[in-house]
Design a protein around this motif. Structure first.
Motif, PDB file in Angstrom:
ATOM      1  N   GLN A 161      10.927 -13.358   2.681  1.00 45.15           N
ATOM      2  CA  GLN A 161      10.580 -13.468   4.099  1.00 45.15           C
ATOM      3  C   GLN A 161      10.145 -12.115   4.660  1.00 45.15           C
ATOM      4  O   GLN A 161       9.164 -12.036   5.411  1.00 45.15           O
ATOM      5  N   GLN A 162      10.852 -11.065   4.292  1.00 41.49           N
ATOM      6  CA  GLN A 162      10.490  -9.728   4.764  1.00 41.49           C
ATOM      7  C   GLN A 162       9.143  -9.298   4.187  1.00 41.49           C
ATOM      8  O   GLN A 162       8.326  -8.690   4.887  1.00 41.49           O
ATOM      9  N   ALA A 163       8.914  -9.600   2.929  1.00 40.75           N
ATOM     10  CA  ALA A 163       7.656  -9.211   2.289  1.00 40.75           C
ATOM     11  C   ALA A 163       6.464  -9.879   2.977  1.00 40.75           C
ATOM     12  O   ALA A 163       5.399  -9.274   3.112  1.00 40.75           O
ATOM     13  N   ARG A 164       6.646 -11.104   3.416  1.00 37.55           N
ATOM     14  CA  ARG A 164       5.554 -11.825   4.083  1.00 37.55           C
ATOM     15  C   ARG A 164       5.169 -11.190   5.418  1.00 37.55           C
ATOM     16  O   ARG A 164       4.082 -11.447   5.932  1.00 37.55           O
ATOM     17  N   THR A 165       6.020 -10.357   5.974  1.00 42.79           N
ATOM     18  CA  THR A 165       5.697  -9.699   7.241  1.00 42.79           C
ATOM     19  C   THR A 165       4.901  -8.410   7.040  1.00 42.79           C
ATOM     20  O   THR A 165       4.413  -7.835   8.009  1.00 42.79           O
ATOM     21  N   LEU A 166       4.775  -7.974   5.793  1.00 38.61           N
ATOM     22  CA  LEU A 166       4.037  -6.744   5.507  1.00 38.61           C
ATOM     23  C   LEU A 166       2.542  -6.952   5.669  1.00 38.61           C
ATOM     24  O   LEU A 166       2.041  -8.080   5.548  1.00 38.61           O
ATOM     25  N   ALA A 167       1.840  -5.872   5.894  1.00 41.81           N
ATOM     26  CA  ALA A 167       0.372  -5.911   5.939  1.00 41.81           C
ATOM     27  C   ALA A 167      -0.140  -6.252   4.537  1.00 41.81           C
ATOM     28  O   ALA A 167       0.550  -6.005   3.540  1.00 41.81           O
ATOM     29  N   PRO A 168      -1.332  -6.832   4.436  1.00 41.81           N
ATOM     30  CA  PRO A 168      -1.867  -7.216   3.128  1.00 41.81           C
ATOM     31  C   PRO A 168      -1.862  -6.088   2.091  1.00 41.81           C
ATOM     32  O   PRO A 168      -1.486  -6.315   0.942  1.00 41.81           O
ATOM     33  N   ASP A 169      -2.246  -4.879   2.494  1.00 43.74           N
ATOM     34  CA  ASP A 169      -2.265  -3.783   1.523  1.00 43.74           C
ATOM     35  C   ASP A 169      -0.852  -3.408   1.090  1.00 43.74           C
ATOM     36  O   ASP A 169      -0.623  -3.027  -0.064  1.00 43.74           O
ATOM     37  N   GLU A 170       0.118  -3.547   1.974  1.00 44.78           N
ATOM     38  CA  GLU A 170       1.510  -3.265   1.617  1.00 44.78           C
ATOM     39  C   GLU A 170       2.057  -4.337   0.664  1.00 44.78           C
ATOM     40  O   GLU A 170       2.781  -4.024  -0.280  1.00 44.78           O
ATOM     41  N   ARG A 171       1.685  -5.597   0.910  1.00 41.32           N
ATOM     42  CA  ARG A 171       2.106  -6.669   0.002  1.00 41.32           C
ATOM     43  C   ARG A 171       1.493  -6.477  -1.371  1.00 41.32           C
ATOM     44  O   ARG A 171       2.159  -6.689  -2.394  1.00 41.32           O
ATOM     45  N   ALA A 172       0.233  -6.053  -1.404  1.00 48.01           N
ATOM     46  CA  ALA A 172      -0.425  -5.805  -2.687  1.00 48.01           C
ATOM     47  C   ALA A 172       0.282  -4.689  -3.445  1.00 48.01           C
ATOM     48  O   ALA A 172       0.513  -4.784  -4.656  1.00 48.01           O
ATOM     49  N   ARG A 173       0.637  -3.636  -2.743  1.00 49.01           N
ATOM     50  CA  ARG A 173       1.353  -2.524  -3.381  1.00 49.01           C
ATOM     51  C   ARG A 173       2.716  -2.968  -3.885  1.00 49.01           C
ATOM     52  O   ARG A 173       3.132  -2.621  -4.980  1.00 49.01           O
ATOM     53  N   LEU A 174       3.426  -3.772  -3.088  1.00 49.40           N
ATOM     54  CA  LEU A 174       4.726  -4.284  -3.505  1.00 49.40           C
ATOM     55  C   LEU A 174       4.583  -5.144  -4.757  1.00 49.40           C
ATOM     56  O   LEU A 174       5.370  -5.017  -5.705  1.00 49.40           O
ATOM     57  N   ALA A 175       3.574  -5.993  -4.780  1.00 49.26           N
ATOM     58  CA  ALA A 175       3.336  -6.835  -5.957  1.00 49.26           C
ATOM     59  C   ALA A 175       3.065  -5.975  -7.190  1.00 49.26           C
ATOM     60  O   ALA A 175       3.569  -6.245  -8.281  1.00 49.26           O
ATOM     61  N   GLU A 176       2.275  -4.930  -7.011  1.00 54.53           N
ATOM     62  CA  GLU A 176       1.969  -4.024  -8.118  1.00 54.53           C
ATOM     63  C   GLU A 176       3.236  -3.360  -8.652  1.00 54.53           C
ATOM     64  O   GLU A 176       3.458  -3.303  -9.862  1.00 54.53           O
ATOM     65  N   VAL A 177       4.067  -2.892  -7.757  1.00 55.23           N
ATOM     66  CA  VAL A 177       5.318  -2.231  -8.155  1.00 55.23           C
ATOM     67  C   VAL A 177       6.227  -3.211  -8.891  1.00 55.23           C
ATOM     68  O   VAL A 177       6.815  -2.878  -9.927  1.00 55.23           O
ATOM     69  N   LEU A 178       6.339  -4.441  -8.371  1.00 49.34           N
ATOM     70  CA  LEU A 178       7.195  -5.431  -9.017  1.00 49.34           C
ATOM     71  C   LEU A 178       6.666  -5.817 -10.392  1.00 49.34           C
ATOM     72  O   LEU A 178       7.435  -5.922 -11.360  1.00 49.34           O
ATOM     73  N   LEU A 179       5.358  -6.014 -10.510  1.00 45.97           N
ATOM     74  CA  LEU A 179       4.782  -6.339 -11.816  1.00 45.97           C
ATOM     75  C   LEU A 179       4.967  -5.197 -12.800  1.00 45.97           C
ATOM     76  O   LEU A 179       5.280  -5.413 -13.971  1.00 45.97           O
ATOM     77  N   GLU A 180       4.780  -3.990 -12.322  1.00 48.23           N
ATOM     78  CA  GLU A 180       4.950  -2.823 -13.176  1.00 48.23           C
ATOM     79  C   GLU A 180       6.368  -2.751 -13.714  1.00 48.23           C
ATOM     80  O   GLU A 180       6.593  -2.362 -14.862  1.00 48.23           O
ATOM     81  N   SER A 181       7.346  -3.156 -12.911  1.00 51.82           N
ATOM     82  CA  SER A 181       8.737  -3.089 -13.340  1.00 51.82           C
ATOM     83  C   SER A 181       9.048  -4.064 -14.473  1.00 51.82           C
ATOM     84  O   SER A 181      10.071  -3.934 -15.143  1.00 51.82           O
ATOM     85  N   LEU A 182       8.172  -5.044 -14.708  1.00 51.97           N
ATOM     86  CA  LEU A 182       8.382  -6.022 -15.775  1.00 51.97           C
ATOM     87  C   LEU A 182       7.870  -5.541 -17.124  1.00 51.97           C
ATOM     88  O   LEU A 182       8.175  -6.145 -18.146  1.00 51.97           O
ATOM     89  N   HIS A 183       7.110  -4.487 -17.150  1.00 54.18           N
ATOM     90  CA  HIS A 183       6.472  -4.016 -18.378  1.00 54.18           C
ATOM     91  C   HIS A 183       7.160  -2.773 -18.915  1.00 54.18           C
ATOM     92  O   HIS A 183       7.671  -1.957 -18.157  1.00 54.18           O
ATOM     93  N   ASP A 184       7.120  -2.639 -20.242  1.00 53.87           N
ATOM     94  CA  ASP A 184       7.641  -1.429 -20.869  1.00 53.87           C
ATOM     95  C   ASP A 184       6.749  -0.238 -20.572  1.00 53.87           C
ATOM     96  O   ASP A 184       7.217   0.872 -20.384  1.00 53.87           O
ATOM     97  N   THR A 185       5.430  -0.482 -20.559  1.00 46.38           N
ATOM     98  CA  THR A 185       4.471   0.582 -20.297  1.00 46.38           C
ATOM     99  C   THR A 185       4.073   0.528 -18.824  1.00 46.38           C
ATOM    100  O   THR A 185       3.571  -0.490 -18.365  1.00 46.38           O
ATOM    101  N   PRO A 186       4.303   1.600 -18.087  1.00 52.04           N
ATOM    102  CA  PRO A 186       3.923   1.599 -16.668  1.00 52.04           C
ATOM    103  C   PRO A 186       2.417   1.393 -16.480  1.00 52.04           C
ATOM    104  O   PRO A 186       1.610   1.829 -17.311  1.00 52.04           O
ATOM    105  N   LEU A 187       2.050   0.716 -15.407  1.00 48.74           N
ATOM    106  CA  LEU A 187       0.643   0.448 -15.131  1.00 48.74           C
ATOM    107  C   LEU A 187      -0.217   1.712 -15.095  1.00 48.74           C
ATOM    108  O   LEU A 187      -1.343   1.676 -15.595  1.00 48.74           O
ATOM    109  N   PRO A 188       0.257   2.828 -14.527  1.00 47.25           N
ATOM    110  CA  PRO A 188      -0.591   4.021 -14.532  1.00 47.25           C
ATOM    111  C   PRO A 188      -0.969   4.460 -15.954  1.00 47.25           C
ATOM    112  O   PRO A 188      -2.084   4.916 -16.185  1.00 47.25           O
ATOM    113  N   GLU A 189      -0.070   4.288 -16.895  1.00 43.93           N
ATOM    114  CA  GLU A 189      -0.390   4.639 -18.282  1.00 43.93           C
ATOM    115  C   GLU A 189      -1.443   3.699 -18.856  1.00 43.93           C
ATOM    116  O   GLU A 189      -2.341   4.124 -19.580  1.00 43.93           O
TER     117      GLU A 189
END
Length: 76
Positions: free
Chosen positions: A10-38
């Motif tokens: 519910q809190q995430a849905r109140t974020l601006a679109p770019d903030e939600r996109a960043r949150l999604a990126e961070v959460l997806l990155e946390s699922l992988h052994d290799t960080p997305l920046p790498e």
């Protein structure tokens, strides 16, 4: 679904679109052994390698229209 997850959703849905996109990126990155920046850095190296090979004339290139025409012929 846990109460915490429901609250976070519910809190995430109140974020601006770019903030939600960043949150999604961070959460997806946390699922992988290799960080997305790498991974992105590795893709960048691969792109640079391929562009350099193209610039040196070491790659075979195809005209897009010819490729699509061949694909259409194969699809019939």
């Amino acid at each position: 679904m846990s109460t915490l997850l429901t609250t976070l959703e519910q809190q995430a849905r109140t974020l601006a679109p770019d903030e939600r996109a960043r949150l999604a990126e961070v959460l997806l990155e946390s699922l992988h052994d290799t960080p997305l920046p790498e991974i992105e850095a590795e893709w960048q190296r691969e792109i640079e390698k391929r562009v350099a090979a193209y610039d040196r004339g070491e790659t075979q290139v195809y005209v897009a229209q010819e490729v699509f025409a061949a694909a259409r012929r194969l699809g019939k």
